[in-house]
Write an enzyme that holds these catalytic residues in place. Structure first.
Site, mmCIF file in Angstrom:
data_model
loop_
_atom_site.group_PDB
_atom_site.id
_atom_site.type_symbol
_atom_site.label_atom_id
_atom_site.label_comp_id
_atom_site.label_asym_id
_atom_site.label_seq_id
_atom_site.Cartn_x
_atom_site.Cartn_y
_atom_site.Cartn_z
ATOM 1 N N LYS A 23 0.814 -1.219 0.000
ATOM 2 C CA LYS A 23 0.000 0.000 0.000
ATOM 3 C C LYS A 23 0.852 1.276 0.000
ATOM 4 O O LYS A 23 0.569 2.227 -0.728
ATOM 5 C CB LYS A 23 -0.915 -0.037 1.225
ATOM 6 C CG LYS A 23 -2.026 0.976 1.232
ATOM 7 C CD LYS A 23 -3.059 0.638 2.299
ATOM 8 C CE LYS A 23 -2.558 0.785 3.731
ATOM 9 N NZ LYS A 23 -1.854 -0.382 4.290
ATOM 10 N N LYS A 45 0.566 9.626 6.016
ATOM 11 C CA LYS A 45 0.086 8.438 6.714
ATOM 12 C C LYS A 45 -0.221 8.869 8.142
ATOM 13 O O LYS A 45 0.641 8.828 9.016
ATOM 14 C CB LYS A 45 1.114 7.308 6.678
ATOM 15 C CG LYS A 45 0.595 6.017 7.318
ATOM 16 C CD LYS A 45 1.313 4.794 6.806
ATOM 17 C CE LYS A 45 0.704 3.524 7.378
ATOM 18 N NZ LYS A 45 1.158 2.313 6.677
#
Length: 246
Positions: A23, A45
């Site tokens: 990912k 993130k």
């Protein structure tokens, strides 16, 4: 600024069929791909678990990768505002450190970074539904952001079921699945073409944004040739059209 007065975000939310399916690598490649248009693109993130010594500081390797890919200068804290030492589920990692993943605080960090960029690529943590503690999870976070979703499918045995269930969960929350990327986890998986056909059929109108083979060094530059660039351009144009008409 409270949640009722925040402007709509411009970007994508990247989730996956599981953890450890590439990912972050795909997210970083998407950052680079959109930056080729000349846009200021930031990778983020917001919740990351598991830290190492990188360049003399304690930092999550996924955060480091997205920071390096971004086309604007960012600090590690801006890319990963909630980083935890233990490599485990975030709600456990946060509890070990006596910290909370506060919903309002987390959303505020995303909006603060979005104000500095034309486009924001927000990578989730693990799969689509990962607990954050306090009765909410990463799926709730994705719904709060309201961004179109890109699904990274780890191509291995079981990927069809995982992908279709994830897509169902995404759509059940009123989110748009705008595309998916097939990332090869098991290069020896038999009947790959049939698996991809089943994924394309099951995921419906969401286009395939890339077929990424198993690469020895999956840098954004190495992944880029395997992305569906015309489809990415269409997504980019849609995001900017929505911004201009908002």
């Amino acid at each position: 600024m409270n949640s009722s007065t925040r402007s709509a975000l411009r970007g994508l939310f990247v989730t996956g069929t599981d953890t450890e399916i590439g990912k972050t690598r795909v997210s970083a490649a998407l950052v680079k791909a959109f930056a080729k248009s000349g846009a200021r693109v930031a990778g983020m993130k917001p919740v990351a678990a598991g830290m190492d010594d990188i360049g003399g500081e304690r930092i999550n390797e996924d955060v480091a990768a997205l920071r390096a890919a971004s086309s604007i200068a960012l600090t590690a804290a801006e890319v990963g505002p909630f980083q935890f030492e233990a490599a485990c589920s975030p709600h456990i990692a946060a509890e070990l450190e006596g910290r909370d993943i506060g919903r309002d605080a987390l959303l505020a960090t995303v909006h603060a970074l979005a104000d500095r960029a034309d486009l924001l690529i927000v990578e989730g943590v693990g799969g689509f539904r990962v607990p954050f503690g306090g009765g909410w999870d990463s799926a709730d976070f994705a719904r709060d952001l309201g961004l179109p979703v890109v699904l990274v499918v780890g191509v291995r045995l079981g990927c069809i079921n995982h992908a279709l269930l994830t897509a169902e969960a995404i759509r059940a929350r009123g989110l748009k699945l705008c595309g998916w990327v097939a990332n090869t986890v098991d290069p020896h998986l038999p009947y790959v073409a049939q698996n991809l056909d089943a994924l394309a059929h099951g995921l419906g109108a969401a286009p395939c944004l890339g077929l990424v083979p198993r690469l020895p060094d999956p840098t954004p530059e190495a992944i880029y040739p395997y992305l569906n660039v015309p489809a990415l351009h269409a997504i980019f144009d849609t995001i900017h059209t929505q911004r201009d008409t908002a």
